[in-house]
Design a protein around this motif. Sequence first.
Motif, short mmCIF file in Angstrom:
data_model
loop_
_atom_site.label_atom_id
_atom_site.label_comp_id
_atom_site.label_asym_id
_atom_site.label_seq_id
_atom_site.Cartn_x
_atom_site.Cartn_y
_atom_site.Cartn_z
N THR A 210 0.77 -1.09 -0.16
CA THR A 210 -0.28 -0.06 0.07
C THR A 210 1.00 1.70 0.19
OG1 THR A 210 -1.72 -1.77 1.42
CG2 THR A 210 -1.50 1.16 1.19
N TYR A 263 -6.95 0.76 -4.31
CA TYR A 263 -6.17 -0.52 -3.84
C TYR A 263 -5.78 -0.08 -2.71
CZ TYR A 263 -6.51 -2.06 -8.07
OH TYR A 263 -7.25 -2.69 -9.42
N LEU A 267 -5.88 -3.22 0.18
CA LEU A 267 -4.88 -4.03 0.42
C LEU A 267 -4.42 -3.82 1.75
CD1 LEU A 267 -2.27 -3.26 -2.26
CD2 LEU A 267 -2.65 -5.63 -1.71
N ILE A 298 -0.75 -6.79 -7.70
CA ILE A 298 -1.88 -5.63 -7.09
C ILE A 298 -1.22 -4.30 -7.31
CG2 ILE A 298 -3.72 -5.01 -5.68
CD1 ILE A 298 -4.04 -7.88 -5.02
N CYS A 299 0.07 -4.14 -6.58
CA CYS A 299 0.19 -2.66 -6.59
C CYS A 299 0.92 -2.25 -7.34
CB CYS A 299 1.68 -3.26 -4.74
SG CYS A 299 2.39 -2.00 -5.59
N GLY A 302 -2.61 -2.92 -10.13
CA GLY A 302 -3.19 -1.56 -10.05
C GLY A 302 -2.20 -0.01 -10.62
N THR A 334 -5.70 -10.76 -7.02
CA THR A 334 -7.18 -10.60 -5.54
C THR A 334 -7.71 -12.41 -5.66
OG1 THR A 334 -7.31 -9.03 -6.93
CG2 THR A 334 -8.89 -9.28 -5.16
#
Lengths: 551, 203
Positions: A210, A263, A267, A298-299, A302, A334
């Motif tokens: 994050t 996110y 997250l 995802i980071c 994203g 995810t």
Amino acid sequence: MTQLETSQITTVVTEHELHQRWKWYDYFTFNIDHKVIGIQYLVTAFVFYLIGGLMAMAIRIELNTPDADFLDPNLYNAFMTNHGTLMIFMWIVPAAIGGFGNFLVPLMVGARDMAFPKLNAIAFWLNPPAGALLLGSFFFGGSQSGWTAYPPLSLITANTAQTMWILAIVLVGTSSILGALNFVVTILKMKVPSMQWTQMPLFCWAILATSVLALLSTPVLAAGLVLLLFDINFGTSFFKPDAGGNVVLYQHLFWFYSHPAVYLMILPIFGIMSEVIPVHARKPIFGYKAIAYSSLAICVIGLFVWVHHMFTSGTPPWMRMFFTISTLIVAVPTGVKIFGWVATLWGGKIRFTSAMLFAIGLLSMFVVGGLGGVTLGTAPFDLHVHDTYYVVGHFHYVLFGGSVFGIYAGIYHWFPKITGRMMNETWGRVHFALTFVGTHLTFLPMHQLGLQGMPRRVAMYDPQFAGINHICTIGAIVLGISVLPFFFNAIWSWLYGPKAADNPWDALTLEWTTSSPPAIENWEVLPVVTHGPYDYGRTVEVNQTVQTASI
Amino acid sequence: MQDSTLNAPEISLSSAASHEEHPDLRVFGLLTFLVSESLMFGGFFASYLVLRGAAAVWPPEGTEVELLVPTINTVILVSSSFVIHLGDTAIKKNNVAGMRLWYGITALMGAIFLAGQAYEYLTLGYGLTTNVFANCFYLMTGFHGLHVFIGLLLILGVLWRSRRFGHYSATKHTGIEMAEIYWHFVDIIWIILFSLLYILTLF
């Protein structure tokens, strides 16, 4: 270790005046203890949650009937704008990252405080003025151009209010950047040496991802908002097409932050889920590494999906294709997480505590919201339902069903650690039942509204939508009522609840090795990690290792 | 019951002591912050390129840039990055006087840069609101100028602390290092800005 060495340590530590507790008024000052700051974040966030929630109530009552008979349309716009802004910037982000992150990360990695305690306090104290600016804008007509503040609309509505809105977001953004850099340094540099990277709790992995995301995307929003500020107040024309500017440019700058912001919100919640589920299912988490790496995936991914918010902004087809594909790829990490949690539940000795109920509720909600996201991420379908209530239904499933359920789960889970008292489980169940029913009742029908073509962000609508809107409003009232048992429970338990043990859930992460609530410097001596954070069922083996080590 | 014994932390002298010493924490924090700052400038650069890409003539007539003063400014700022490094080298040899000299010269060069920028603003003959190019020009150079000013304050702060409190030595010089890193950052951003706003307008 000999007896002598141990006693020496204890002497040194007593001089540090450990085991002291903060007084109530310390929580209203510029305190640099990460735990105090975490509580400050959480409580302020809940205040804004209530204010934003009241705005949502007003919006839903207005939409109960097709005419604008409850709110003046300008006021409706202002409520709609500030509801979104407050809930995103002043509630979910500060609660999930600021609140839980600050309270838990140093405890979980075995540090005495964050890397830069004063900076941490500064980051928090940027929030109240930001909230004041947002609410104060109502005296100047209220910012009315939605939480996205797209020009040219944001250039022509109440200028003072819009400027206040921009300054508020820049303040919150600064707070977010300072907080994020603090987390990155704390996690990377201050983890106790005995903790391997694969022994770090998943919540810390989530906060790390994050923070990286916040560090990379927030400044771009700041750049965009500075340009907008100059356009509104100093006569520049970055976003004025008649003078050589470009409105779509703003959308790019805005969504380069605001898509990753999704996110940013989810997250940390994923991190909370990864802590709550194994503890209350009494099982090692399934796929620790997969869940940790999926946060990082995802980071990264994203950052490359923002244009899916702009499929209708004249985006060329090749771009739509690229961003459709990249958007769908985010569903993979995810999904990895979701499968990890479901597999953890599988065959576990599940305790249906309030925290667990909210975690399981989140799972169900997030699957609906996530699948809705996949449909919306696909350009052809998005063109059809763009700016309809389908979108509203989708992101409330993700943000309310996802983020808010996660924050509640976290509160029920860590309340004993934060306050030293247990929460009442019965009221927790009542709270969960009302919230769960209310969420579905409010947001599920919105998908149908959207498919039928009801536009969002308007106070008046075609009478054919009245029936479904009525159901949504009833659901919203249930949701509104659902916070009452929670606040009653939280305040009552904080004052009079039964004393909590140090480790009431028998969890294995480091924060449970301190007293409840933790003393000012967290530990008398820093803990040494001898086992993974979720190694349930390996007690005997680990105990032997510990004994061998102490001999 | 077994669980709670499992959670009893082991005590170790080495881990208790190791927390106290984190010498590189602040530098690492500054670097993290600068990554974030470069993304903000990145937002401005990207906006500039998008606006330029859409324009027929760039820069529009009447808003051409002057090259002489900014070129001198560039030479001064780039060389100051070498000068400040001499100061850092000096303090590592415990040469406090040398550090003060080089940091003083850097501060002077920074001040000359800002003066040059002010001169440029006053003589260009157009203002912030003239057209989109002027918008970008003044906003981006102004923002960079603000960063130079902050860097200047950091250097003056280092000098002041050194004189007033006798801070900094061969073993303790984190503040000096941070001022230097920040100054290099400001310099790098200027090189990109100079290429975008000045050199690329020639083509």
